[in-house]
Design a protein around this motif. Structure first.
Motif: not given
Length: 274
Positions: A63-64, A72-73, A82-87
């Motif tokens: 993903f990265l 990466s996830i 779906v497609h939530g950005i980690p933060g």
């Protein structure tokens, strides 16, 4: 890459074995993340755990950097499908988080997802997760050599519709996978059986139902990635990558190859030297 048949990438047994290695990295990473989910942990911390495990396993995160995705996830919480950005978001008791993960080994991809409750959640949310996961397995279990892609779609939809009044996303679907993360054909989560490309040995597919407690309509947030339900209802997402072999079905991202779940559905288990 594998050879092409009607525009579909068909893998050789050796290539399937490489995909299994990528799938095991994904499966082990997701189990590590499942164990790490707790109140007080941030989605960025989960992403760091995932990237470290993927790289220490000799793999590369799929993903990265994919179309500019910065992690990466995918980490999608509550009404994020779906497609939530980690933060910086910190998980709280009562949340649910869907984690999607991909890894590459020697150019071959694995892709899977699961949804995890953060502590105790309402019974309807627990049931939503169970229905979504079971629908994924019913979809995989419906695949047979000589069948059609929408046999999978119909099985997913039939299970969800039979379990209650849920929304099934139609704009986001499963997909072919192999030398790239997303390949033809699309694998919808709704539809009549007997349509689409014919299923053959060596065709790898990712089946991923996305199901909500409300409607099927979604919006994309201003980050241009995160997909949320329009009505604010919570969602669940499960995914596995599988391939059909001369012996049966092999789930490349399941640690046991899918043997236990397939057995409950009466589906032949078909590993290649696993």
């Amino acid at each position: 890459m594998g050879f092409l048949d009607r525009g579909l990438e068909i893998k050789t047994p050796d290539q399937v074995l490489l995909m299994r290695q990528a799938g095991l990295v994904v499966g082990r990473t997701l189990e590590l993340l499942r164990a790490a989910v707790r109140p007080g942990i941030s989605t960025a911390e989960l992403d760091a755990i995932a990237e470290d495990n993927i790289r220490s396993s000799g793999a590369t995160p799929s993903f990265l950097g994919y179309h500019g995705f910065p992690a990466s996830i995918c980490a999608s919480v509550n009404d994020e499908v779906v497609h939530g950005i980690p933060g910086s978001r910190v998980l709280a008791a009562g949340d649910v988080i869907s984690i999607d993960c991909g890894a590459i080994v020697d150019g071959w991809h694995g892709d899977a997802a699961l949804t995890v409750a953060v502590g105790e959640v309402p019974e309807e949310v627990t049931e939503l997760m169970a229905v979504t996961e079971a629908a994924m397995w019913h979809g995989i279990g419906a695949a047979r050599v000589g069948g059609r892609v929408t046999d999978i779609s119909h099985a997913v939809e039939k299970h969800v519709r039979g379990a209650g009044s849920y929304g099934i996303l139609e704009d986001y679907v499963g997909h072919g996978i192999g030398s790239a993360m997303h390949l033809p054909p699309n694998v919808p989560n709704v539809g009549k059986p007997g349509r689409g490309p014919r299923l053959v040995q060596g065709l790898a597919l990712a089946v991923e139902p996305m199901v909500t407690l409300g409607g099927k309509r979604t919006d994309v947030l201003d980050d241009d990635w995160t997909v949320v339900t329009t009505d604010g209802s919570w969602a669940a997402h499960f995914e596995n990558t599988f391939v059909l072999t001369d012996a049966g079905t092999w789930v490349l991202t399941a640690l046991d190859g899918g043997e236990q779940a397939l057995a409950t559905l009466g589906v032949p288990f078909g590993p290649l030297g696993d």
